[in-house]
Design a protein around this motif. Sequence first.
Motif, PDB file in Angstrom:
ATOM      1  N   LYS A  28       0.895  -1.277  -0.070  1.00  0.00           N
ATOM      2  CA  LYS A  28       0.018  -0.379  -0.040  1.00  0.00           C
ATOM      3  C   LYS A  28       0.834   1.189   0.043  1.00  0.00           C
ATOM      4  CE  LYS A  28      -4.493   0.653   2.123  1.00  0.00           C
ATOM      5  NZ  LYS A  28      -5.285   0.500   0.861  1.00  0.00           N
ATOM      6  N   ALA A  31       1.163   7.819   2.481  1.00  0.00           N
ATOM      7  CA  ALA A  31       1.426   9.513   2.205  1.00  0.00           C
ATOM      8  C   ALA A  31       1.598  10.120   3.655  1.00  0.00           C
ATOM      9  CB  ALA A  31       0.080  10.086   1.459  1.00  0.00           C
ATOM     10  N   HIS A  34      -1.629   9.872   8.326  1.00  0.00           N
ATOM     11  CA  HIS A  34      -2.596   9.775   9.304  1.00  0.00           C
ATOM     12  C   HIS A  34      -4.039   9.352   9.302  1.00  0.00           C
ATOM     13  CE1 HIS A  34       0.038  12.935  11.012  1.00  0.00           C
ATOM     14  NE2 HIS A  34      -0.762  13.362  11.858  1.00  0.00           N
ATOM     15  N   LEU A  53       5.796   7.559  -0.348  1.00  0.00           N
ATOM     16  CA  LEU A  53       5.879   8.398  -1.532  1.00  0.00           C
ATOM     17  C   LEU A  53       6.772   9.768  -0.913  1.00  0.00           C
ATOM     18  CD1 LEU A  53       2.512   8.295  -3.019  1.00  0.00           C
ATOM     19  CD2 LEU A  53       4.250   6.872  -3.337  1.00  0.00           C
ATOM     20  N   TYR A  76      -1.669  19.823   3.639  1.00  0.00           N
ATOM     21  CA  TYR A  76      -2.568  20.691   3.844  1.00  0.00           C
ATOM     22  C   TYR A  76      -1.847  22.023   4.112  1.00  0.00           C
ATOM     23  CZ  TYR A  76      -5.961  16.685   4.737  1.00  0.00           C
ATOM     24  OH  TYR A  76      -6.758  15.822   4.342  1.00  0.00           O
ATOM     25  N   ILE A  99      -9.644  21.503   8.801  1.00  0.00           N
ATOM     26  CA  ILE A  99      -9.189  20.199   8.909  1.00  0.00           C
ATOM     27  C   ILE A  99      -8.307  19.797  10.043  1.00  0.00           C
ATOM     28  CG2 ILE A  99      -7.892  18.248   7.584  1.00  0.00           C
ATOM     29  CD1 ILE A  99      -8.915  19.529   4.943  1.00  0.00           C
ATOM     30  N   GLY A 112      -3.650  11.869  -0.290  1.00  0.00           N
ATOM     31  CA  GLY A 112      -3.833  10.971   0.888  1.00  0.00           C
ATOM     32  C   GLY A 112      -5.494  11.171   1.042  1.00  0.00           C
ATOM     33  N   ASP A 122     -13.017  16.424   4.336  1.00  0.00           N
ATOM     34  CA  ASP A 122     -13.464  17.666   3.834  1.00  0.00           C
ATOM     35  C   ASP A 122     -13.131  17.850   2.290  1.00  0.00           C
ATOM     36  OD1 ASP A 122     -14.535  19.275   6.399  1.00  0.00           O
ATOM     37  OD2 ASP A 122     -12.430  18.412   7.013  1.00  0.00           O
ATOM     38  N   LEU A 159      -9.621   4.520  -7.539  1.00  0.00           N
ATOM     39  CA  LEU A 159      -8.464   4.201  -8.056  1.00  0.00           C
ATOM     40  C   LEU A 159      -8.266   2.496  -8.228  1.00  0.00           C
ATOM     41  CD1 LEU A 159      -6.165   6.233  -5.712  1.00  0.00           C
ATOM     42  CD2 LEU A 159      -6.261   6.332  -8.209  1.00  0.00           C
ATOM     43  N   ILE A 164      -1.584   5.153  -8.693  1.00  0.00           N
ATOM     44  CA  ILE A 164      -1.299   6.231  -7.545  1.00  0.00           C
ATOM     45  C   ILE A 164      -1.681   7.425  -8.160  1.00  0.00           C
ATOM     46  CG2 ILE A 164       0.937   7.552  -6.614  1.00  0.00           C
ATOM     47  CD1 ILE A 164       2.628   5.083  -6.934  1.00  0.00           C
ATOM     48  N   LEU A 165      -2.328   8.141  -7.213  1.00  0.00           N
ATOM     49  CA  LEU A 165      -2.994   9.607  -7.646  1.00  0.00           C
ATOM     50  C   LEU A 165      -1.824  10.481  -7.693  1.00  0.00           C
ATOM     51  CD1 LEU A 165      -5.190  11.554  -8.037  1.00  0.00           C
ATOM     52  CD2 LEU A 165      -5.341  11.605  -5.485  1.00  0.00           C
ATOM     53  N   LYS A 183     -18.812  23.835   7.641  1.00  0.00           N
ATOM     54  CA  LYS A 183     -18.586  22.557   8.259  1.00  0.00           C
ATOM     55  C   LYS A 183     -19.142  22.655   9.572  1.00  0.00           C
ATOM     56  CE  LYS A 183     -14.560  19.394   9.579  1.00  0.00           C
ATOM     57  NZ  LYS A 183     -13.292  19.565   9.783  1.00  0.00           N
ATOM     58  N   SER A 189     -13.768  14.365  17.214  1.00  0.00           N
ATOM     59  CA  SER A 189     -12.863  13.818  16.160  1.00  0.00           C
ATOM     60  C   SER A 189     -12.454  15.252  15.393  1.00  0.00           C
ATOM     61  CB  SER A 189     -13.199  12.819  15.349  1.00  0.00           C
ATOM     62  OG  SER A 189     -14.357  13.212  14.530  1.00  0.00           O
ATOM     63  N   GLY A 190     -13.396  16.012  15.467  1.00  0.00           N
ATOM     64  CA  GLY A 190     -13.094  17.399  14.641  1.00  0.00           C
ATOM     65  C   GLY A 190     -13.441  16.953  13.028  1.00  0.00           C
TER      66      GLY A 190
HETATM   67  C1  FAD Z   1      -6.671  13.482  14.677  1.00  0.00           C
HETATM   68  C2  FAD Z   1      -6.840  13.549  13.366  1.00  0.00           C
HETATM   69  C3  FAD Z   1      -7.872  14.434  12.788  1.00  0.00           C
HETATM   70  C4  FAD Z   1      -8.293  14.598  11.569  1.00  0.00           C
HETATM   71  N1  FAD Z   1      -9.337  15.302  11.084  1.00  0.00           N
HETATM   72  C5  FAD Z   1      -9.444  15.522  10.009  1.00  0.00           C
HETATM   73  C6  FAD Z   1     -10.697  16.252   9.430  1.00  0.00           C
HETATM   74  O1  FAD Z   1     -11.197  17.441  10.142  1.00  0.00           O
HETATM   75  N2  FAD Z   1     -11.045  16.395   7.953  1.00  0.00           N
HETATM   76  C7  FAD Z   1     -10.290  15.739   7.181  1.00  0.00           C
HETATM   77  O2  FAD Z   1     -10.741  15.877   6.055  1.00  0.00           O
HETATM   78  N3  FAD Z   1      -9.387  14.813   7.722  1.00  0.00           N
HETATM   79  C8  FAD Z   1      -9.130  14.710   8.776  1.00  0.00           C
HETATM   80  N4  FAD Z   1      -8.148  13.631   9.116  1.00  0.00           N
HETATM   81  C9  FAD Z   1      -7.411  12.723   8.174  1.00  0.00           C
HETATM   82  C10 FAD Z   1      -6.416  13.371   7.642  1.00  0.00           C
HETATM   83  O3  FAD Z   1      -6.766  14.572   6.878  1.00  0.00           O
HETATM   84  C11 FAD Z   1      -5.450  12.237   6.678  1.00  0.00           C
HETATM   85  O4  FAD Z   1      -4.238  13.057   6.620  1.00  0.00           O
HETATM   86  C12 FAD Z   1      -5.994  12.185   5.591  1.00  0.00           C
HETATM   87  O5  FAD Z   1      -7.400  11.679   5.429  1.00  0.00           O
HETATM   88  C13 FAD Z   1      -5.256  11.218   4.738  1.00  0.00           C
HETATM   89  O6  FAD Z   1      -4.095  11.833   4.119  1.00  0.00           O
HETATM   90  P1  FAD Z   1      -2.606  11.124   4.436  1.00  0.00           P
HETATM   91  O7  FAD Z   1      -1.719  11.944   3.551  1.00  0.00           O
HETATM   92  O8  FAD Z   1      -2.347  11.151   5.911  1.00  0.00           O
HETATM   93  O9  FAD Z   1      -2.701   9.640   3.888  1.00  0.00           O
HETATM   94  P2  FAD Z   1      -2.359   8.439   4.171  1.00  0.00           P
HETATM   95  O10 FAD Z   1      -3.035   7.922   5.752  1.00  0.00           O
HETATM   96  O11 FAD Z   1      -0.815   7.870   4.221  1.00  0.00           O
HETATM   97  O12 FAD Z   1      -3.158   7.453   3.324  1.00  0.00           O
HETATM   98  C14 FAD Z   1      -4.560   7.219   3.426  1.00  0.00           C
HETATM   99  C15 FAD Z   1      -4.816   6.042   2.279  1.00  0.00           C
HETATM  100  O13 FAD Z   1      -4.624   6.611   1.057  1.00  0.00           O
HETATM  101  C16 FAD Z   1      -3.794   6.028   0.059  1.00  0.00           C
HETATM  102  N5  FAD Z   1      -3.073   6.771  -0.630  1.00  0.00           N
HETATM  103  C17 FAD Z   1      -2.395   8.241  -0.077  1.00  0.00           C
HETATM  104  N6  FAD Z   1      -1.820   8.681  -0.992  1.00  0.00           N
HETATM  105  C18 FAD Z   1      -2.149   8.216  -2.266  1.00  0.00           C
HETATM  106  C19 FAD Z   1      -1.930   8.469  -3.404  1.00  0.00           C
HETATM  107  N7  FAD Z   1      -1.130   9.389  -3.906  1.00  0.00           N
HETATM  108  N8  FAD Z   1      -2.267   7.569  -4.633  1.00  0.00           N
HETATM  109  C20 FAD Z   1      -2.969   6.566  -4.161  1.00  0.00           C
HETATM  110  N9  FAD Z   1      -3.336   6.036  -2.897  1.00  0.00           N
HETATM  111  C21 FAD Z   1      -2.688   6.800  -1.862  1.00  0.00           C
HETATM  112  C22 FAD Z   1      -2.938   5.033   1.230  1.00  0.00           C
HETATM  113  O14 FAD Z   1      -2.358   3.879   0.502  1.00  0.00           O
HETATM  114  C23 FAD Z   1      -4.083   4.748   2.053  1.00  0.00           C
HETATM  115  O15 FAD Z   1      -4.947   3.816   1.803  1.00  0.00           O
HETATM  116  C24 FAD Z   1      -7.743  13.726  10.487  1.00  0.00           C
HETATM  117  C25 FAD Z   1      -6.880  12.692  10.808  1.00  0.00           C
HETATM  118  C26 FAD Z   1      -6.230  12.703  12.234  1.00  0.00           C
HETATM  119  C27 FAD Z   1      -5.271  11.787  12.896  1.00  0.00           C
END
Ligand code: FAD
Length: 282
Positions: A28, A31, A34, A53, A76, A99, A112, A122, A159, A164-165, A183, A189-190
Amino acid sequence: MYPNNFEYAAPATLQEALDLLSQNAEAKVLAGGHSLLPMMKIRLANPGMLVDLRKIAELKGIQVDGEIRVGAMTTYAELERSEELRQRLPVIAECVNVIGDPAVRNRGTIGGSLAHADPAADMPALMLALEAQMRVRGPNGERTIAAADFFVDMLQSALEPGEILTEIVIPLLPQGAGAAYEKFKHPASGYAVVGVAAVVQRGDGGQVSACRIAVTGAGPRAQRARAAEEALVSSGNLEDAAAKAADGLDLIGDAFASEEFRAHLTRVLTRRALKRAMERAG
Ligand SMILES: Cc1cc2nc3c(=O)[nH]c(=O)nc-3n(C[C@H](O)[C@H](O)[C@H](O)COP(=O)(O)OP(=O)(O)OC[C@H]3O[C@@H](n4cnc5c(N)ncnc54)[C@H](O)[C@@H]3O)c2cc1C
């Protein structure tokens, strides 16, 4: 809990990442981690390998000319800090700002968030309302997926395995258009209990000529509120449109918010988002 054991690779190029994915069916993409890492800790995801990545320069950055192109690994915080984005499409910073917290925004990426397709996230609603296009690379080459076709179901994007996006292409708003994001946050959780993104376009005479409304949190995926869009364009009346905002939506209820409450929030937030988008449209 701790995740199961997994292999880890941090390739320097997109092609190397694609090769790793095609050679490892259990791999997998990682990114910002989170969403993926918490899911691994509670064993909802058990990838045999993580393909990180973070070293791939071509997946990062923001370019603005006739359109906006954002690399999938752009965080972000980078979106929020971009002065050019703030000037050309301020609704992006407005949305990013609600967010998570600074730690989430420093690590979480736009790609992600979209790939994860969390029903309460969001960015999916905003990208739907802005009619973004997702550029994707995979074993069969490159393809582009419209936001309208990208969010398939709960935690399921369009996907395919091994894809990969890479980039999100967002059209700039024309003259006479305005956008807003509203929102209602879950108090713990927010995340969005409901979030609404609205884009309104005014014609030469000031009448609403086009409108796009997208809702997150209310159902299993981000979705367009077509009945409200049509009501606003046909009547120009904000109240008429808001009253229809939940019509035809696929709604979910849970321990925190019933379907009825989510429908109510959708109407209230649509009214607020449309009002501000209409003001910004001039
Ligand atoms: C405490 C907390 C609060 C949060 N609050 C919010 C909120 O208020 N609003 C909100 O929208 N989100 C919220 N999030 C989620 C946050 O935005 C995440 O970071 C996001 O949803 C996922 O992005 P990431 O880069 O962390 O992806 P990752 O966690 O690394 O990946 C998420 C998924 O996407 C896949 N992926 C990632 N990048 C790619 C790519 N380029 N191509 C293909 N597949 C890919 C991964 O394999 C995985 O399956 C919160 C998270 C936490 C921990």
